[in-house]
Enzyme design. Sequence first.
Site, short mmCIF file in Angstrom:
data_model
loop_
_atom_site.label_atom_id
_atom_site.label_comp_id
_atom_site.label_asym_id
_atom_site.label_seq_id
_atom_site.Cartn_x
_atom_site.Cartn_y
_atom_site.Cartn_z
N GLU A 128 -12.42 6.01 -2.02
CA GLU A 128 -11.32 6.35 -2.85
C GLU A 128 -10.03 6.69 -2.06
O GLU A 128 -8.81 6.49 -2.40
CB GLU A 128 -11.49 7.45 -3.88
CG GLU A 128 -11.19 8.85 -3.45
CD GLU A 128 -12.56 9.19 -2.47
OE1 GLU A 128 -12.63 10.44 -1.89
OE2 GLU A 128 -13.49 8.62 -2.32
N HIS A 167 -16.02 8.04 1.41
CA HIS A 167 -14.82 8.30 0.52
C HIS A 167 -14.00 7.28 0.37
O HIS A 167 -12.94 7.09 1.13
CB HIS A 167 -14.28 9.64 0.72
CG HIS A 167 -14.86 11.10 0.39
ND1 HIS A 167 -14.48 11.40 -1.02
CD2 HIS A 167 -15.77 11.60 0.92
CE1 HIS A 167 -15.49 12.69 -1.11
NE2 HIS A 167 -16.13 12.63 -0.18
N CYS A 216 -19.99 10.23 -2.52
CA CYS A 216 -20.32 11.69 -2.06
C CYS A 216 -21.12 12.57 -2.91
O CYS A 216 -22.39 12.19 -3.18
CB CYS A 216 -19.06 12.31 -1.73
SG CYS A 216 -19.30 13.49 -0.14
#
Length: 252
Positions: free
Chosen positions: A221, A219, A111
């Site tokens: 993660e 994202h 990001c």
Amino acid sequence: MKPVIGVICETSQQGLHMYHQTGDKYLQAIVRSSECVPLLIPALADSVAVTDILARLDGVLLTGGYSNIERHHYGAPAAPDGENQDPARDASFFSLIPAVLNMGLPLFGICRGFQELNVALGGTLHPRLQEVDGRFDHRENTDDPIDIQYGPAHSVTVAEGSLLHNIVGEVEFMVNSVHGQGVDQLAPALNTEAEADDATVEAVSVQDAPGFALAVQWHPEWRSWENPQSHKIFKAFGEAARRYQSAKPRDI
């Protein structure tokens, strides 16, 4: 010993004190999907030499964050009053990224980190992607529960034979979408790895990089260990860190 991944910090004024911090979700993904050890990199570019930090690491993660890159770094007019910016983090990524790439240290951007890689190498950004003709709104609805905010939002099409394609083994899959800015002009040294249906660049790699150098706009993660593509990406990052660690000269 497990490889050590440096995680760039953002700064935040909380009450009377300044903090250097990062999100738990990034650290969890490093531990659970990359199987590495995270270590925070403070945003102290003016007083801590980057080389002193990088010599102790086996990889670097450029995280997302709540702030935007200051617009003068990519030749755009100043942001309106009230936009969240982080000059200390900006100074850190500008000194960090070239050094990481020169060393061949594995690099993964997410990001804001994706946008940092583009700007550091000479690219530009759309400050408000949702206002660009032909682009859809890539921002989350902040009134939604967090599982909805980070749930699948749109598909990405992956370039066949690219680094990302080799990692995930797919040419199309769904990703979340939690960003207001995006790539305008891609830096000359970057390859497009994936795009959204509205032609927004969603993943890039560094041309001729001596080591793993990948960045994505979404994202991965977020609960990476529960998402097949995200887990593969973080696993590949961890494997690159292990290769880098094993190639380091050892003191006798």
